[in-house]
Design an enzyme around this catalytic site. Structure first.
Site, PDB file in Angstrom:
ATOM      1  N   ASP A  73       0.863  -1.189   0.000  1.00 54.91           N
ATOM      2  CA  ASP A  73       0.000   0.000   0.000  1.00 54.91           C
ATOM      3  C   ASP A  73       0.893   1.232   0.000  1.00 54.91           C
ATOM      4  O   ASP A  73       2.040   1.169  -0.441  1.00 54.91           O
ATOM      5  CB  ASP A  73      -0.952  -0.026   1.204  1.00 54.91           C
ATOM      6  CG  ASP A  73      -2.288   0.654   0.915  1.00 54.91           C
ATOM      7  OD1 ASP A  73      -2.263   1.830   0.529  1.00 54.91           O
ATOM      8  OD2 ASP A  73      -3.335   0.017   1.073  1.00 54.91           O
ATOM      9  N   HIS A  91       2.400   1.959  -3.175  1.00 57.90           N
ATOM     10  CA  HIS A  91       1.518   2.857  -3.912  1.00 57.90           C
ATOM     11  C   HIS A  91       2.019   4.289  -3.935  1.00 57.90           C
ATOM     12  O   HIS A  91       1.301   5.183  -4.380  1.00 57.90           O
ATOM     13  CB  HIS A  91       0.102   2.807  -3.321  1.00 57.90           C
ATOM     14  CG  HIS A  91      -0.565   1.485  -3.480  1.00 57.90           C
ATOM     15  ND1 HIS A  91      -1.843   1.241  -3.050  1.00 57.90           N
ATOM     16  CD2 HIS A  91      -0.132   0.321  -4.031  1.00 57.90           C
ATOM     17  CE1 HIS A  91      -2.176  -0.020  -3.314  1.00 57.90           C
ATOM     18  NE2 HIS A  91      -1.135  -0.599  -3.898  1.00 57.90           N
TER      19      HIS A  91
END
Length: 396
Positions: free
Chosen positions: A210, A233
């Site tokens: 993430d 991310h």
């Protein structure tokens, strides 16, 4: 001479007494990697916190398992939690509570260090939960209402959920850290910050499933330097504007001298198409001296953020983004996109600048096949622009 010698011994004894070490093994901790040591940890912490001077809770070399544990303040003096060994979370999530594994709360002058590691055993838990359908999003280490904190020289691996959450804190430094989780383990943010003023993140390596760093409601005065992000991310502001009427602005963020390698995004700001129409202003971001290596979207403002693809994208985000500067950003895109500035129809982005952007395709030719997209953006471009900027060009 004798009096001087005695006086020196007195000073040494006083210093040793003023800086006391509380070894968890003296409180019954067992280093077999299986026994729950949460009670021993809390007892050692309680005595250290009451000590009227500098105190250290020591986790010596060895492997120690612990259930969820809360280290509460306030403490009488500055407190260090020194992890020389390895901490292990239980695989069974029923042994953890409140979505947290290790939680520090209401402490001034906290240091967490030692060179050791804490292992969330997230992969093993995910395998177990495939059959049991259990909840697994437990954060490895949570800092609530900490002031003047320093977190350094640690390794966090295989978290169940996020690695660090920072909430309601002030004046904290995170440095010399390595945070890693398997790429396919979702919601394993590296450092997630909210309702906090004054954060310095430097010399940190983060590879997760993430965001490497996520800054959400109420985050102010953040400096991020010398961070290596990938996989993950990217370094993100948001997501914001999801309809929470109590959401606070995010302001004054500097991201400088960072490298992104194989991440989904580089530097991004993400907001939801807002059904509640509660206005929110976020502003003053500087992204400078950044290298991108095979990053899918190196520069991204996404005001139609909707990861589950179940939103009404005809509605505008009610987050006003302003004063965003991108300078000296260079490297390789893994897609045909270099810059994507997708701003709100209702509240177009204001005062966005692109200066000396040099991004090229993974094929190796600078600017080849790369595209820039600008929607509802007011701003300017300066200096080198590879590929050509979608913002109006200006000379200095």
């Amino acid at each position: 001479m004798c009096a001087k010698y005695l006086f020196m011994l007195f000073l040494l004894a006083y210093a040793a007494e003023a800086q006391r070490v509380f070894n968890v093994k003296d409180y019954g901790a067992i280093e077999d990697g299986n026994t729950d040591n949460s009670v021993a940890f809390v007892r050692a912490w309680s005595d250290a916190c009451k000590w009227n001077g500098e105190s250290t809770v020591l986790i010596p070399h060895g492997t120690y398992m612990s259930k969820s544990v809360i280290f509460n303040g306030p403490c009488k003096g500055s407190t260090t939690f020194q992890i020389n060994g390895d901490l292990k979370a239980p695989i069974d999530p029923s042994m953890l509570v409140d979505q947290k594994w290790i939680n520090f709360r209401y402490i001034d002058k906290l240091s967490v260090n030692g060179g050791g590691a804490f292992n969330g055993q997230g992969t093993a838990t995910r395998k177990k939960c495939q059959n049991d359908s259990c909840q697994i999003l437990f954060t490895s280490m949570v800092f609530d209402f900490i002031t003047n904190g320093r977190i350094e020289n640690l390794h966090s691996v295989d978290s169940k959920g996020g690695h660090f959450i920072v909430f309601g804190c002030g004046n904290m430094t995170f440095t010399n850290l390595t945070l890693t989780s398997p790429t396919n383990n979702r919601n394993t943010d590296g450092i997630k910050i909210s309702h906090t003023n004054g954060i310095n993140i430097t010399s940190v390596k983060i590879g997760t499933g993430d965001d490497c760093v996520a800054m959400i409601s109420g985050t102010k005065n953040v400096r991020i330097t010398d961070v290596f992000c990938g996989p993950g991310h990217g370094i993100s502001v948001g997501s914001l504007g999801g309809g929470n009427p109590h959401e606070l602005p995010v302001e004054d963020v500097v991201v400088r001298n960072c490298t992104f390698n194989g991440s989904m995004n580089g530097v991004q700001i993400k907001t939801w198409p807002n059904p509640s129409k509660t206005p929110l202003n976020i502003s003053n971001f500087i992204y400078e001296d950044i290298v991108m290596i095979n990053v899918k979207t190196p520069i991204f403002i996404n005001q139609q953020y909707c990861p589950e693809h179940n939103c009404d994208l005809t509605k505008s985000s009610y987050v006003q983004i302003s004063n965003v500067s991108y300078k000296n950003i260079r490297g390789i895109s893994a897609t045909d996109i270099a810059v994507n500035l997708n701003c709100s129809m209702e509240f177009p982005c204001q005062n966005v600048t692109l200066e000396d952007i040099d991004l090229w395709s993974s094929g190796g030719k600078r600017g080849k096949h790369l595209k820039n997209y600008c929607f509802n953006v007011k701003g300017s471009s300066y200096g080198k622009q590879i590929p050509p900027s979608c913002l109006p060009s200006n000379k200095f």
